[in-house]
Design an enzyme around this catalytic site. Sequence first.
Site, short mmCIF file in Angstrom:
data_model
loop_
_atom_site.label_atom_id
_atom_site.label_comp_id
_atom_site.label_asym_id
_atom_site.label_seq_id
_atom_site.Cartn_x
_atom_site.Cartn_y
_atom_site.Cartn_z
N SER A 116 7.86 44.61 -24.35
CA SER A 116 7.45 45.98 -25.17
C SER A 116 8.58 46.78 -25.21
O SER A 116 9.05 47.24 -24.40
CB SER A 116 6.28 46.66 -23.83
OG SER A 116 6.21 47.87 -24.39
N HIS A 147 6.30 43.51 -28.70
CA HIS A 147 5.12 44.36 -28.36
C HIS A 147 5.47 45.78 -28.87
O HIS A 147 6.29 46.48 -28.31
CB HIS A 147 4.61 44.10 -26.98
CG HIS A 147 3.46 44.56 -26.65
ND1 HIS A 147 2.06 43.91 -26.86
CD2 HIS A 147 3.02 45.87 -26.07
CE1 HIS A 147 1.23 44.72 -26.26
NE2 HIS A 147 1.64 45.90 -25.69
N ASP A 202 3.54 49.65 -28.66
CA ASP A 202 2.66 50.21 -28.11
C ASP A 202 2.37 51.49 -28.95
O ASP A 202 3.14 52.60 -29.04
CB ASP A 202 2.82 50.64 -26.59
CG ASP A 202 2.79 49.60 -25.78
OD1 ASP A 202 1.69 48.74 -25.55
OD2 ASP A 202 3.64 49.21 -24.97
N MET A 210 -0.04 54.87 -29.15
CA MET A 210 -0.49 55.73 -28.16
C MET A 210 -0.90 57.24 -28.89
O MET A 210 -0.01 57.69 -29.43
CB MET A 210 0.10 56.13 -26.91
CG MET A 210 0.29 54.85 -26.27
SD MET A 210 1.00 55.05 -24.60
CE MET A 210 1.53 53.62 -23.91
N HIS A 253 -0.25 47.01 -30.36
CA HIS A 253 -1.43 47.28 -29.33
C HIS A 253 -1.80 48.87 -29.80
O HIS A 253 -1.03 49.72 -29.35
CB HIS A 253 -0.85 47.22 -27.84
CG HIS A 253 -1.75 47.48 -26.80
ND1 HIS A 253 -1.27 47.56 -25.43
CD2 HIS A 253 -2.90 47.65 -26.88
CE1 HIS A 253 -2.11 47.88 -24.67
NE2 HIS A 253 -3.37 47.92 -25.54
N MET A 312 -3.57 51.86 -28.69
CA MET A 312 -4.26 52.75 -27.72
C MET A 312 -4.80 54.08 -28.45
O MET A 312 -4.19 55.01 -28.19
CB MET A 312 -3.31 52.93 -26.51
CG MET A 312 -3.07 51.63 -25.80
SD MET A 312 -1.65 51.34 -24.65
CE MET A 312 -0.84 50.95 -25.97
N MET A 323 -5.84 44.15 -19.76
CA MET A 323 -4.43 45.23 -19.35
C MET A 323 -4.87 44.80 -17.72
O MET A 323 -5.62 44.99 -16.98
CB MET A 323 -5.18 46.40 -19.83
CG MET A 323 -5.15 46.93 -20.98
SD MET A 323 -3.61 46.43 -21.71
CE MET A 323 -2.50 47.75 -20.96
N ASP A 332 -0.96 42.42 -20.19
CA ASP A 332 -0.13 43.37 -20.32
C ASP A 332 -0.02 44.50 -19.25
O ASP A 332 -1.19 45.10 -18.81
CB ASP A 332 -0.50 44.17 -21.73
CG ASP A 332 0.53 45.49 -22.16
OD1 ASP A 332 1.55 45.70 -21.35
OD2 ASP A 332 -0.08 46.21 -23.03
C1 DX5 Z 1 0.78 50.41 -21.24
C2 DX5 Z 1 1.41 49.46 -22.33
C3 DX5 Z 1 2.31 48.48 -21.95
C4 DX5 Z 1 3.56 48.79 -21.29
C5 DX5 Z 1 4.04 47.86 -20.33
O1 DX5 Z 1 -0.04 51.19 -21.63
O2 DX5 Z 1 0.44 48.76 -23.07
O3 DX5 Z 1 2.72 47.60 -23.17
O4 DX5 Z 1 4.87 49.02 -22.15
O5 DX5 Z 1 4.98 48.23 -19.46
P1 DX5 Z 1 5.44 47.59 -18.36
O6 DX5 Z 1 5.68 45.94 -18.48
O7 DX5 Z 1 6.53 48.43 -17.54
O8 DX5 Z 1 4.19 47.69 -17.21
ZN ZN Z 2 0.95 47.34 -24.54
#
Ligand code: DX5
Ligand code: ZN
Length: 227
Positions: free
Chosen positions: A8, A33, A35, A37, A66, A68, A137, A175
């Site tokens: 990620s 990956h 993220d 947000m 991903h 969110m 998650m 994740d």
């Molecule tokens: C959290 C993200 C993850 C995050 C994971 O909201 O969806 O993908 O980057 O990070 P680690 O591996 O540090 O928990």
């Molecule tokens: Zn993620």
Amino acid sequence: MSIRIAPSILSANFANLSEDIRKVEDAGAHLLHVDVMDGHFVPNITIGPPVVKSLNKATKLPLDVHLMISDPDQYIAAFVDAGASILTVHAEATVHLDRTLNLIRSMNVLAGVSINPATPLSVVEHVLGLADLLLIMSVNPGFGGQKFIGYALDKIRQARQMIDNRNLRCVIEVDGGIDLETLPGVVRAGAQVVVAGSAIFGDPDPARKIKEMLDIAAPLSYHSNFV
Ligand code: DX5
Ligand code: ZN
């Protein structure tokens, strides 16, 4: 086929992403990956389609996006155009999950559905046949570097059973909070793709960390033909 590792980039150096990406690509990562947000569905804001488009030019790895974000339907086309290979939405973020997954499928990218730690697996039971990927998650989404939530393992095992019993093609991705300690349990429970952010990019040598993760996971892996 062994476990797939999806670093990620949330924990990478955003001022020097291409160099960090090259390191994990060379080390044998399978997916990148990404993220996304929105500051609404989760209490943090990251990146949008323009950055995904640039990432797509900077790597050969499939982009595992991903989302969110609330009401993902309105942004799906933009992320497909930006080069996402897998688009994952949260079951909690869309009222008509069946419609959202069909919309993603209609754009010829892989469709993923994710559930938060507090969301039961039953929420996605009826749409799993529409999904290429189930993202479980193991932290509350929003931030990297959080602690793995142990009860996620039960959900991974349940999902593994559900998918195998119905002979579905959906792969299980996990994740949040995955490091060398939590990885074996996640893989034994039936995950095929693992996301890791801080464990990889927080290490002075991300490539070595990926190799260690692959070495640990390979003998425990559930078979998979995914990407
Ligand atoms: C959290 C993200 C993850 C995050 C994971 O909201 O969806 O993908 O980057 O990070 P680690 O591996 O540090 O928990
Ligand atoms: Zn993620």
